[in-house]
Write a protein that holds these residues in place. Structure first.
Motif, PDB file in Angstrom:
ATOM      1  N   ASN A 128       0.828  -1.199   0.000  1.00  0.00           N
ATOM      2  CA  ASN A 128       0.000   0.000   0.000  1.00  0.00           C
ATOM      3  C   ASN A 128       0.868   1.257   0.000  1.00  0.00           C
ATOM      4  O   ASN A 128       2.020   1.238   0.434  1.00  0.00           O
ATOM      5  CB  ASN A 128      -0.908   0.008   1.227  1.00  0.00           C
ATOM      6  N   LEU A 129       0.269   2.348  -0.457  1.00  0.00           N
ATOM      7  CA  LEU A 129       0.930   3.650  -0.427  1.00  0.00           C
ATOM      8  C   LEU A 129      -0.031   4.657   0.171  1.00  0.00           C
ATOM      9  O   LEU A 129      -1.176   4.786  -0.293  1.00  0.00           O
ATOM     10  CB  LEU A 129       1.345   4.087  -1.830  1.00  0.00           C
ATOM     11  N   PHE A 130       0.436   5.368   1.197  1.00  0.00           N
ATOM     12  CA  PHE A 130      -0.340   6.456   1.772  1.00  0.00           C
ATOM     13  C   PHE A 130       0.499   7.715   1.728  1.00  0.00           C
ATOM     14  O   PHE A 130       1.646   7.730   2.181  1.00  0.00           O
ATOM     15  CB  PHE A 130      -0.738   6.160   3.215  1.00  0.00           C
ATOM     16  N   SER A 131      -0.088   8.783   1.185  1.00  0.00           N
ATOM     17  CA  SER A 131       0.568  10.084   1.172  1.00  0.00           C
ATOM     18  C   SER A 131      -0.361  11.085   1.832  1.00  0.00           C
ATOM     19  O   SER A 131      -1.426  11.405   1.292  1.00  0.00           O
ATOM     20  CB  SER A 131       0.894  10.505  -0.266  1.00  0.00           C
ATOM     21  N   GLY A 132      -0.002  11.565   3.009  1.00  0.00           N
ATOM     22  CA  GLY A 132      -0.879  12.442   3.758  1.00  0.00           C
ATOM     23  C   GLY A 132      -0.860  13.859   3.240  1.00  0.00           C
ATOM     24  O   GLY A 132       0.073  14.299   2.567  1.00  0.00           O
ATOM     25  N   GLY A 133      -1.902  14.582   3.554  1.00  0.00           N
ATOM     26  CA  GLY A 133      -2.007  15.985   3.184  1.00  0.00           C
ATOM     27  C   GLY A 133      -1.959  16.871   4.404  1.00  0.00           C
ATOM     28  O   GLY A 133      -1.124  16.699   5.287  1.00  0.00           O
ATOM     29  N   LEU A 134      -2.911  17.805   4.483  1.00  0.00           N
ATOM     30  CA  LEU A 134      -2.972  18.713   5.611  1.00  0.00           C
ATOM     31  C   LEU A 134      -3.679  18.100   6.812  1.00  0.00           C
ATOM     32  O   LEU A 134      -3.507  18.569   7.937  1.00  0.00           O
ATOM     33  CB  LEU A 134      -3.707  19.996   5.199  1.00  0.00           C
TER      34      LEU A 134
END
Length: 449
Positions: A128-134
């Motif tokens: 899996n890939l998670f890229s967080g934002g604000l």
């Protein structure tokens, strides 16, 4: 492996397979929350199609987007839940989400680009890939190999037992690492707990607290302050100030001001100009390199401390019980202080001060010009090498001005090439390398007050 069931579109029941303890726990919470909303009549569930907008939601409704096929999808505004039941890779772009959105995905492998509102990302397995934002996110992955990049928010990240890459980002984050992970801590403050093996953790400008319940961890500390509860067979390097509670068979390299509560067979090297304080653990040995600044070492009953200092004046103090404080390889000056037990104090090549305590202390000065100090209330001190250096001195502190000459006049041979003097109050000093006559010949090296 855990299977949770959630309500899908048209009342379908979707079984979602989840691997890993953290992901399974959050998946059950997700399913219970979603099903409660559905049973209460407030849920609108719709199948999502790549490239097509999701059905609009009635006012006040809570939306669930259902992903059944691999592909790329946008998380629709107003949809608080996204359930991924596809068997292949899925990409979710959450950048448009205006409210917190929770995602539950099976083991097919899911990519989520987080939105500004935050939410949950629960990946049941796969890569899996998670890229967080604000936003602030809770991220829980299964037993695959995942890449997790926290954004500007404050995130809680828990992974499975795979090989994962975690970058916490700028927020104040908490990480529970169960795998063999590569963890990079960002500019925010971080709280990391490790239970896996052979992970590598690097810190940056944010302060960090590391609880290492794993084995073989490698920690590379940045300039910020760090607190570490060390694990087993770990290697910890600090460039900033640090406090370490030692584990078992750990190696610690420090540059800033560092305090180490020694564990089992701990090795510490002070490689910078910061001060070092070491507190030994009863019954366990340690090796300490004092580096270029002063160090303070406190022994413990049953411990054997090997100290290597090269600069400054370091203090090594014995406590109660039987222990060894060995600075024989040190080149800097040492203050060695005996305790209430049977302590062995060993100086190095510098000009050292060795002070006998109330117990039975053995004092070995080493190659430098050393001062052996004795005070009333002491026990039976033994000096092994007083005659080895012309600059050695004995100071009798608190016995009176004439105590030195009186003690030398009463010196007696031990019958083994040594001699003994009595200072009263059950305090005696044995010189192993000088007979009584030889000792009196060194009378100019004795002072008393």
């Amino acid at each position: 492996m855990t299977v949770v069931t959630v309500v899908g579109a048209s009342g379908d029941i979707l079984p979602i397979t989840v691997q890993g303890a953290a992901a399974a726990s959050f998946a059950q919470l997700y399913a219970a929350t979603l099903n409660d909303i559905a049973f209460g009549g407030g849920l609108v569930a719709a199948d999502l199609t790549p490239g097509r907008p999701a059905p609009p939601l009635p006012p006040g409704a809570i939306g669930e987007g259902v992903v059944l096929m691999p592909g790329a999808y946008n998380v629709p505004a107003g949809y608080s839940f996204v359930t991924v039941a596809a068997e292949g890779p899925v990409t979710l772009n959450g950048a448009a989400a205006v409210a917190p959105a929770s995602v539950l995905a099976g083991p097919g492998g899911t990519t989520l680009y987080g939105g500004p509102a935050g939410g949950f990302f629960i990946a049941g397995g796969g890569n899996n890939l998670f890229s967080g934002g604000l936003g602030n996110y809770v991220v829980a992955t299964g037993d695959g190999n995942s890449s997790i990049y926290g954004g500007l928010g404050s995130d809680l990240i828990e992974d499975g037992v795979g090989c994962n890459e975690i970058n916490t980002g700028a927020g104040s984050d908490a990480v529970l690492s169960r795998g063999t992970d590569l963890i990079t801590l960002g500019s925010g403050n971080s709280d990391v707990t490790l239970t896996g093996s052979n992970s590598t953790v690097s810190s940056s400008t944010g302060a960090s607290e590391i609880t290492d319940n794993g084995t073989g961890t490698k920690f590379l500390g940045g300039p910020a302050a760090t607190t570490v509860f060390a694990g087993q067979d770990g290697s910890y390097s600090f460039s900033g100030n640090a406090t370490v509670s030692g584990g078992e068979n750990d190696t610690i390299a420090a540059a800033g001001n560092t305090t180490v509560f020694g564990g089992v067979n701990t090795t510490v090297f002070q490689n910078g100009n910061g001060s070092l304080a070491f507190i030994a653990t009863a019954g366990h040995d340690a090796t300490i390199g004092g580096g270029g600044a002063s160090a303070s070492v406190r022994g413990a009953d049953g411990s054997s401390i090997t100290f290597l200092g090269s600069a400054g004046t370091s203090t090594l103090a014995a406590m109660a019980g039987s222990e060894t404080l060995d600075g024989g390889l040190s080149t800097g000056a040492l203050d060695l202080i005996g305790g209430r037990g049977n302590a062995s104090l060993v100086g190095g090549s510098g000009a050292d001060t060795l002070a006998a305590g109330a117990g039975s202390n053995t004092l070995t000065g080493g190659a430098g010009a050393n001062l052996f100090s004795l005070a009333p209330g002491g026990g039976q001190a033994t000096i092994t090498d007083f005659g080895a250096a012309a600059g050695n001195q004995v100071a009798l502190v608190g016995f009176g001005a004439g105590a030195a000459q009186a003690a030398l006049a009463g010196a007696a041979d031990t019958g083994h090439g040594g001699s003994v003097i009595s200072l009263g109050g059950n305090t005696t000093v044995t010189f192993l390398d000088l007979t009584a006559d030889q000792l009196r010949a060194h009378g100019g090296q004795f002072t008393s007050r």
